[in-house]
Enzyme design. Structure first.
Site, PDB file in Angstrom:
ATOM      1  N   VAL A 180      10.482   7.897  -6.973  1.00 48.72           N
ATOM      2  CA  VAL A 180      11.239   6.695  -6.587  1.00 48.72           C
ATOM      3  C   VAL A 180      11.675   6.000  -7.874  1.00 48.72           C
ATOM      4  O   VAL A 180      10.828   5.616  -8.700  1.00 48.72           O
ATOM      5  CB  VAL A 180      10.395   5.748  -5.713  1.00 48.72           C
ATOM      6  CG1 VAL A 180      11.209   4.505  -5.349  1.00 48.72           C
ATOM      7  CG2 VAL A 180       9.925   6.455  -4.438  1.00 48.72           C
ATOM      8  N   ARG A 211       0.834  -1.206   0.000  1.00 51.11           N
ATOM      9  CA  ARG A 211       0.000   0.000   0.000  1.00 51.11           C
ATOM     10  C   ARG A 211       0.866   1.251   0.000  1.00 51.11           C
ATOM     11  O   ARG A 211       1.870   1.320   0.722  1.00 51.11           O
ATOM     12  CB  ARG A 211      -0.954  -0.006   1.199  1.00 51.11           C
ATOM     13  CG  ARG A 211      -1.909  -1.175   1.103  1.00 51.11           C
ATOM     14  CD  ARG A 211      -3.202  -1.024   1.870  1.00 51.11           C
ATOM     15  NE  ARG A 211      -3.956  -2.262   1.738  1.00 51.11           N
ATOM     16  CZ  ARG A 211      -4.868  -2.526   0.792  1.00 51.11           C
ATOM     17  NH1 ARG A 211      -5.188  -1.600  -0.088  1.00 51.11           N
ATOM     18  NH2 ARG A 211      -5.466  -3.700   0.739  1.00 51.11           N
ATOM     19  N   HIS A 259       7.589   1.117 -11.026  1.00 52.49           N
ATOM     20  CA  HIS A 259       6.416   0.667 -10.265  1.00 52.49           C
ATOM     21  C   HIS A 259       5.134   1.078 -10.967  1.00 52.49           C
ATOM     22  O   HIS A 259       5.069   2.102 -11.634  1.00 52.49           O
ATOM     23  CB  HIS A 259       6.440   1.216  -8.835  1.00 52.49           C
ATOM     24  CG  HIS A 259       6.625   2.701  -8.744  1.00 52.49           C
ATOM     25  ND1 HIS A 259       7.857   3.301  -8.866  1.00 52.49           N
ATOM     26  CD2 HIS A 259       5.751   3.715  -8.547  1.00 52.49           C
ATOM     27  CE1 HIS A 259       7.732   4.610  -8.745  1.00 52.49           C
ATOM     28  NE2 HIS A 259       6.457   4.893  -8.559  1.00 52.49           N
TER      29      HIS A 259
END
Ligand code: AMP
Ligand code: ZN
Length: 113
Positions: free
Chosen positions: A96, A29, A100
């Protein structure tokens, strides 16, 4: 990649709320959710961004979508709808640098573009 936040999360060095794990993938999450459901799906292999994908990564990145589909169903979003997002570099807001997939849902999402 010792300096990568998501590699540390995958290794368990930094805590996270796990949603799913397999050999190639970890899902957890988002710490700062942008929607009632906001899950990040990452390959366990470190890839900085889409810009650093190689042809051999295609099955792996495809697998992220299969995992996203399964998680969306588990979260009760399959019929209502959800959004999958991959940010790349500064103007897209990537913060980041471990590739992802964002899975967002649970509210009406504004149109993009
Ligand atoms: P991006 O801006 O596409 O690079 O997305 C990075 C995401 O990682 C953001 O939505 C952050 O809220 C999320 N994030 C940063 N640190 C953590 C953490 N420790 N645990 C979970 N999610 C995080
Ligand atoms: Zn990494």
């Amino acid at each position: 990649m010792s300096d990568c936040l998501f590699c540390k999360i995958i290794e368990g060095e930094i805590p996270s709320t796990m949603v799913y794990r397999d050999e190639q993938t970890y899902a957890f999450r988002d710490i700062n959710p942008g929607a009632p459901t906001h899950i990040l799906i990452v390959p366990t292999k470190h890839i900085d961004s889409v810009n650093f994908m190689i042809n051999d990564d295609e099955p792996l990145i495809g697998h992220l979508f299969t995992v996203a589909k399964q998680i969306a169903a588990q979260e009760g979003l399959a019929e209502k709808g959800y959004r999958l997002v991959v940010n790349t570099n500064a103007e897209a807001g990537q913060t980041v640098f471990h590739i992802h997939l964002h899975l967002l849902g649970g509210r009406q999402l504004l149109k993009m573009g």
